[in-house]
Design a protein around this motif. Structure first.
Motif, PDB file in Angstrom:
ATOM      1  N   GLU A  10      72.764  68.702 -13.430  1.00  0.00           N
ATOM      2  CA  GLU A  10      72.672  70.151 -13.254  1.00  0.00           C
ATOM      3  C   GLU A  10      72.514  70.501 -11.778  1.00  0.00           C
ATOM      4  OE1 GLU A  10      69.648  71.938 -15.620  1.00  0.00           O
ATOM      5  OE2 GLU A  10      70.638  71.480 -17.532  1.00  0.00           O
ATOM      6  N   LYS A  11      71.658  69.766 -11.089  1.00  0.00           N
ATOM      7  CA  LYS A  11      71.437  70.005  -9.663  1.00  0.00           C
ATOM      8  C   LYS A  11      72.724  69.772  -8.876  1.00  0.00           C
ATOM      9  CE  LYS A  11      68.328  68.582  -5.885  1.00  0.00           C
ATOM     10  NZ  LYS A  11      69.305  68.081  -4.917  1.00  0.00           N
ATOM     11  N   TYR A  12      73.416  68.689  -9.198  1.00  0.00           N
ATOM     12  CA  TYR A  12      74.663  68.357  -8.509  1.00  0.00           C
ATOM     13  C   TYR A  12      75.679  69.495  -8.661  1.00  0.00           C
ATOM     14  CZ  TYR A  12      78.944  65.776  -7.332  1.00  0.00           C
ATOM     15  OH  TYR A  12      80.134  65.364  -6.772  1.00  0.00           O
ATOM     16  N   CYS A  13      75.845  69.962  -9.880  1.00  0.00           N
ATOM     17  CA  CYS A  13      76.843  71.003 -10.144  1.00  0.00           C
ATOM     18  C   CYS A  13      76.426  72.343  -9.557  1.00  0.00           C
ATOM     19  CB  CYS A  13      77.066  71.136 -11.648  1.00  0.00           C
ATOM     20  SG  CYS A  13      77.817  69.672 -12.407  1.00  0.00           S
ATOM     21  N   ASN A  14      75.136  72.678  -9.659  1.00  0.00           N
ATOM     22  CA  ASN A  14      74.668  73.965  -9.138  1.00  0.00           C
ATOM     23  C   ASN A  14      74.737  74.035  -7.619  1.00  0.00           C
ATOM     24  OD1 ASN A  14      74.118  74.960 -11.711  1.00  0.00           O
ATOM     25  ND2 ASN A  14      71.991  74.270 -11.677  1.00  0.00           N
ATOM     26  N   GLU A  15      74.545  72.887  -6.966  1.00  0.00           N
ATOM     27  CA  GLU A  15      74.542  72.869  -5.501  1.00  0.00           C
ATOM     28  C   GLU A  15      75.921  72.600  -4.913  1.00  0.00           C
ATOM     29  OE1 GLU A  15      71.603  70.096  -4.197  1.00  0.00           O
ATOM     30  OE2 GLU A  15      69.917  71.352  -4.840  1.00  0.00           O
ATOM     31  N   PHE A  16      76.891  72.300  -5.769  1.00  0.00           N
ATOM     32  CA  PHE A  16      78.230  72.011  -5.260  1.00  0.00           C
ATOM     33  C   PHE A  16      78.834  73.264  -4.634  1.00  0.00           C
ATOM     34  CE2 PHE A  16      82.841  72.015  -5.630  1.00  0.00           C
ATOM     35  CZ  PHE A  16      83.176  70.799  -5.072  1.00  0.00           C
ATOM     36  N   TYR A  17      79.211  73.129  -3.393  1.00  0.00           N
ATOM     37  CA  TYR A  17      79.941  74.215  -2.740  1.00  0.00           C
ATOM     38  C   TYR A  17      80.859  73.612  -1.696  1.00  0.00           C
ATOM     39  CZ  TYR A  17      81.369  78.097   0.113  1.00  0.00           C
ATOM     40  OH  TYR A  17      82.138  78.997   0.801  1.00  0.00           O
ATOM     41  N   GLN A  18      82.124  73.689  -1.970  1.00  0.00           N
ATOM     42  CA  GLN A  18      83.145  73.278  -1.023  1.00  0.00           C
ATOM     43  C   GLN A  18      84.220  74.362  -1.034  1.00  0.00           C
ATOM     44  OE1 GLN A  18      83.190  70.465   0.943  1.00  0.00           O
ATOM     45  NE2 GLN A  18      81.155  70.017   0.180  1.00  0.00           N
ATOM     46  N   PRO A  19      84.491  74.986   0.107  1.00  0.00           N
ATOM     47  CA  PRO A  19      85.557  75.993   0.142  1.00  0.00           C
ATOM     48  C   PRO A  19      86.878  75.399  -0.349  1.00  0.00           C
ATOM     49  CG  PRO A  19      84.295  75.998   2.187  1.00  0.00           C
ATOM     50  CD  PRO A  19      83.863  74.790   1.417  1.00  0.00           C
ATOM     51  N   ASN A  20      87.585  76.146  -1.149  1.00  0.00           N
ATOM     52  CA  ASN A  20      88.892  75.749  -1.665  1.00  0.00           C
ATOM     53  C   ASN A  20      88.818  74.658  -2.731  1.00  0.00           C
ATOM     54  OD1 ASN A  20      90.117  77.535   0.245  1.00  0.00           O
ATOM     55  ND2 ASN A  20      89.959  75.919   1.803  1.00  0.00           N
ATOM     56  N   PHE A  21      87.637  74.483  -3.316  1.00  0.00           N
ATOM     57  CA  PHE A  21      87.483  73.534  -4.412  1.00  0.00           C
ATOM     58  C   PHE A  21      86.836  74.245  -5.603  1.00  0.00           C
ATOM     59  CE2 PHE A  21      87.886  70.783  -0.806  1.00  0.00           C
ATOM     60  CZ  PHE A  21      88.452  69.613  -1.278  1.00  0.00           C
ATOM     61  N   ARG A  22      87.116  73.737  -6.802  1.00  0.00           N
ATOM     62  CA  ARG A  22      86.417  74.238  -7.973  1.00  0.00           C
ATOM     63  C   ARG A  22      85.957  73.063  -8.836  1.00  0.00           C
ATOM     64  NH1 ARG A  22      91.583  77.373 -10.469  1.00  0.00           N
ATOM     65  NH2 ARG A  22      92.921  75.580 -10.932  1.00  0.00           N
TER      66      ARG A  22
END
Length: 221
Positions: A189-201
């Motif tokens: 959950e932490k990994y997914c919630n903190e994921f932020y990369q421009p131009n990625f989903r």
């Protein structure tokens, strides 16, 4: 053939050893197919092959077949590579990274991994390989376990950022994780919630074969 038939009734282990990385490496006939297991979990073929096949289907076999370069972090017996070659009919370059040379010996002896012409195996640490890599890939498959444990670096932001930097436009990361308890669930959950990369989903496929969760990351431009 007799062992294969009997395996529908009871699993039959035909090879057992250990290495500096694995307490136990077992090759077993189970339900008519050879599988590779560690002490407490399936390493290749069997349920693991079904899990990763599902992830590949979500990306799309036709799309994968048209790719040029695929990177596999964590080869073990090579079941996902066999799926790529035998089911997707992928003809492009596959680079497999595996830290345990004993596993590769088993994969070559029992699963004929060395007979795949478009596969190159590198015996090295996946963490070090990724940090030093500059080559771009269309698909990166992350399937790294030490028995039921997953190295912490897989969930670190800097490692994810580096993986994303190695993707071609429209490229994909297929990340197989094991969720055995509440701690593992919170980690994901932490990994997914903190994921932020421009131009990625990012999207997830939870509870595959009960204890696995697939994380799919796509570069959208």
């Amino acid at each position: 053939m007799i062992r294969k038939l009997l395996s529908y009734l009871i699993p039959i282990t035909i090879y057992k050893n250990k290495s500096s990385w694995s307490k136990s490496i077992e090759v077993t006939w189970a339900n008519g197919e050879l599988v590779l297991d560690s002490e407490n979990t399936n390493y290749s073929y069997g349920s693991l092959q079904r899990i990763l096949r599902l992830g590949l289907k979500k990306i799309g076999f036709r799309q994968i077949k048209a790719m040029n370069k695929i990177l596999v972090l964590g080869v073990a017996g090579g079941s996902v590579i066999k799926t790529l070659v035998n089911e997707v009919y992928y003809k492009g370059a596959i680079t497999g990274i595996e830290i345990d040379p004993e596993i590769i010996k088993v994969a070559n002896s029992y699963f004929n991994l060395s007979q795949i012409p478009n596969l190159s195996i590198v015996i090295t640490d996946a963490f070090e390989f990724v940090l030093q890599a500059n080559e771009k890939y269309d698909l990166i498959i992350v399937d790294i376990f030490q028995d039921t444990n997953m190295p912490g670096f897989l969930f670190e932001n800097f490692f994810t950022e580096k993986l994303c930097s190695l993707l071609q436009n429209k490229g994909h990361i297929l990340f197989n994780t094991m969720v055995l308890n509440k701690k593992d669930n919170l980690r994901n959950e932490k990994y997914c919630n903190e994921f932020y990369q421009p131009n990625f989903r990012l999207k997830t496929i939870p509870r595959v074969e009960i204890h696995n969760e697939l994380i799919l990351i796509e570069r959208i431009n």
